[in-house]
Design a protein around this motif. Structure first.
Motif, PDB file in Angstrom:
ATOM      1  N   THR A   1       2.367  10.238  -3.601  1.00 55.53           N
ATOM      2  CA  THR A   1       1.435  10.822  -4.553  1.00 55.53           C
ATOM      3  C   THR A   1       0.332   9.832  -4.882  1.00 55.53           C
ATOM      4  O   THR A   1       0.507   8.625  -4.713  1.00 55.53           O
ATOM      5  CB  THR A   1       2.192  11.235  -5.836  1.00 55.53           C
ATOM      6  OG1 THR A   1       1.261  11.762  -6.761  1.00 55.53           O
ATOM      7  CG2 THR A   1       2.913  10.052  -6.458  1.00 55.53           C
ATOM      8  N   VAL A   2      -0.785  10.341  -5.336  1.00 50.44           N
ATOM      9  CA  VAL A   2      -1.879   9.479  -5.778  1.00 50.44           C
ATOM     10  C   VAL A   2      -1.877   9.357  -7.304  1.00 50.44           C
ATOM     11  O   VAL A   2      -2.846   8.901  -7.890  1.00 50.44           O
ATOM     12  CB  VAL A   2      -3.247  10.012  -5.290  1.00 50.44           C
ATOM     13  CG1 VAL A   2      -3.360   9.919  -3.783  1.00 50.44           C
ATOM     14  CG2 VAL A   2      -3.496  11.410  -5.767  1.00 50.44           C
TER      15      VAL A   2
ATOM     16  N   VAL B   1      -4.179   4.606 -13.240  1.00 51.58           N
ATOM     17  CA  VAL B   1      -4.995   3.406 -13.434  1.00 51.58           C
ATOM     18  C   VAL B   1      -6.362   3.787 -13.986  1.00 51.58           C
ATOM     19  O   VAL B   1      -6.869   3.178 -14.929  1.00 51.58           O
ATOM     20  CB  VAL B   1      -5.143   2.621 -12.114  1.00 51.58           C
ATOM     21  CG1 VAL B   1      -6.232   1.575 -12.222  1.00 51.58           C
ATOM     22  CG2 VAL B   1      -3.834   1.973 -11.747  1.00 51.58           C
ATOM     23  N   VAL B   2      -6.975   4.793 -13.399  1.00 56.65           N
ATOM     24  CA  VAL B   2      -8.293   5.220 -13.858  1.00 56.65           C
ATOM     25  C   VAL B   2      -8.217   5.779 -15.277  1.00 56.65           C
ATOM     26  O   VAL B   2      -9.115   5.576 -16.087  1.00 56.65           O
ATOM     27  CB  VAL B   2      -8.894   6.263 -12.880  1.00 56.65           C
ATOM     28  CG1 VAL B   2     -10.165   6.861 -13.422  1.00 56.65           C
ATOM     29  CG2 VAL B   2      -9.137   5.628 -11.521  1.00 56.65           C
TER      30      VAL B   2
ATOM     31  N   VAL C   1       0.835  -1.201   0.000  1.00 59.90           N
ATOM     32  CA  VAL C   1       0.000   0.000   0.000  1.00 59.90           C
ATOM     33  C   VAL C   1       0.867   1.246   0.000  1.00 59.90           C
ATOM     34  O   VAL C   1       0.619   2.189  -0.773  1.00 59.90           O
ATOM     35  CB  VAL C   1      -0.977  -0.008   1.197  1.00 59.90           C
ATOM     36  CG1 VAL C   1      -1.657   1.332   1.359  1.00 59.90           C
ATOM     37  CG2 VAL C   1      -2.011  -1.099   1.028  1.00 59.90           C
ATOM     38  N   LEU C   2       1.881   1.280   0.832  1.00 58.76           N
ATOM     39  CA  LEU C   2       2.770   2.446   0.848  1.00 58.76           C
ATOM     40  C   LEU C   2       3.510   2.592  -0.475  1.00 58.76           C
ATOM     41  O   LEU C   2       3.708   3.697  -0.969  1.00 58.76           O
ATOM     42  CB  LEU C   2       3.763   2.346   2.003  1.00 58.76           C
ATOM     43  CG  LEU C   2       3.188   2.549   3.400  1.00 58.76           C
ATOM     44  CD1 LEU C   2       4.246   2.316   4.454  1.00 58.76           C
ATOM     45  CD2 LEU C   2       2.566   3.919   3.544  1.00 58.76           C
ATOM     46  N   GLY C   3       3.912   1.463  -1.074  1.00 61.26           N
ATOM     47  CA  GLY C   3       4.571   1.505  -2.375  1.00 61.26           C
ATOM     48  C   GLY C   3       3.669   2.008  -3.478  1.00 61.26           C
ATOM     49  O   GLY C   3       4.129   2.608  -4.448  1.00 61.26           O
ATOM     50  N   SER C   4       2.374   1.778  -3.345  1.00 62.65           N
ATOM     51  CA  SER C   4       1.450   2.251  -4.378  1.00 62.65           C
ATOM     52  C   SER C   4       1.341   3.772  -4.386  1.00 62.65           C
ATOM     53  O   SER C   4       0.941   4.358  -5.390  1.00 62.65           O
ATOM     54  CB  SER C   4       0.067   1.638  -4.178  1.00 62.65           C
ATOM     55  OG  SER C   4      -0.583   2.188  -3.054  1.00 62.65           O
ATOM     56  N   PHE C   5       1.698   4.414  -3.287  1.00 62.36           N
ATOM     57  CA  PHE C   5       1.685   5.873  -3.232  1.00 62.36           C
ATOM     58  C   PHE C   5       3.025   6.491  -3.605  1.00 62.36           C
ATOM     59  O   PHE C   5       3.163   7.692  -3.626  1.00 62.36           O
ATOM     60  CB  PHE C   5       1.282   6.356  -1.832  1.00 62.36           C
ATOM     61  CG  PHE C   5      -0.166   6.145  -1.516  1.00 62.36           C
ATOM     62  CD1 PHE C   5      -1.140   6.924  -2.109  1.00 62.36           C
ATOM     63  CD2 PHE C   5      -0.551   5.151  -0.644  1.00 62.36           C
ATOM     64  CE1 PHE C   5      -2.478   6.733  -1.822  1.00 62.36           C
ATOM     65  CE2 PHE C   5      -1.885   4.946  -0.347  1.00 62.36           C
ATOM     66  CZ  PHE C   5      -2.848   5.734  -0.945  1.00 62.36           C
ATOM     67  N   SER C   6       4.034   5.654  -3.868  1.00 58.40           N
ATOM     68  CA  SER C   6       5.360   6.155  -4.216  1.00 58.40           C
ATOM     69  C   SER C   6       5.495   6.330  -5.719  1.00 58.40           C
ATOM     70  O   SER C   6       4.772   5.723  -6.498  1.00 58.40           O
ATOM     71  CB  SER C   6       6.436   5.180  -3.741  1.00 58.40           C
ATOM     72  OG  SER C   6       6.398   5.056  -2.343  1.00 58.40           O
ATOM     73  N   VAL C   7       6.461   7.125  -6.103  1.00 55.03           N
ATOM     74  CA  VAL C   7       6.793   7.288  -7.509  1.00 55.03           C
ATOM     75  C   VAL C   7       7.438   5.992  -7.977  1.00 55.03           C
ATOM     76  O   VAL C   7       8.118   5.311  -7.204  1.00 55.03           O
ATOM     77  CB  VAL C   7       7.749   8.493  -7.692  1.00 55.03           C
ATOM     78  CG1 VAL C   7       8.065   8.731  -9.152  1.00 55.03           C
ATOM     79  CG2 VAL C   7       7.147   9.733  -7.063  1.00 55.03           C
TER      80      VAL C   7
END
Length: 166
Positions: free
Chosen positions: A59-60, A66-67, A34-40
């Motif tokens: 960042t989101v 994805v969207v 989850v934390l990695g998904s917010f990373s560059v």
């Protein structure tokens, strides 16, 4: 505090310490993911070795990508439609079958019930290809029906309804 009470307390504390350690072991990959998904993208694997994530670079953007890149909303709508259809049709079909097996008296009822119970041990993988060929023959390939029809009538659901109605 008596020695028996202290021993029980130490055993309980040790058990909880072990459970806490195991839960951290199982939860940590999810937290890292989850934390990695917010990373560059460039920082995902470099930060993994340090177990520290720079909050300033979070960042989101990955979720926005994805969207934006895939038909996310179409996939979401398809998933909701498929699941609602399977649940609604499954309640009706499996409920009627379970009721008929439990409450109605008709010839062959025990044989049909035995076959349904026997089907509980057949894995879906064993019938996947014949099912695919059947649904292709019906012309349902590339439709939502090919994902709904195989899962409407379920031996487990029929058995659960039967157990409820008996």
């Amino acid at each position: 505090m008596s020695s028996a009470r202290r021993g029980r307390w130490l055993r309980l504390a040790g058990t909880y310490l072990l459970l806490f350690g195991l839960s951290m072991l199982f939860v940590s990959p999810v937290v890292v993911m989850v934390l990695g998904s917010f990373s560059v993208d460039e920082q995902v694997l470099t930060n993994l070795s340090r177990w520290s994530f720079d909050r300033g670079s979070m960042t989101v953007e990955n979720y926005a990508d994805v969207v934006e890149r895939v038909h996310f909303w179409r996939f979401l709508v398809n998933s909701v439609v498929i699941n609602v259809a399977i649940v609604a049709l499954g309640l009706v079909v499996n409920g009627f079958a379970g009721y008929a097996l439990a409450r109605l008296r008709w010839p062959g009822r025990r044989v049909v019930f035995s076959l349904i119970v026997a089907l509980l041990v057949v894995p879906f993988e064993a019938i996947a290809i014949p099912l695919f060929l059947q649904l292709s023959w019906l012309g349902w390939r590339d439709t939502l029906m090919v994902q709904i029809a195989p899962f409407v009538a379920s031996p487990l659901s029929i058995y659960l309804f039967y157990s409820y109605f008996i």
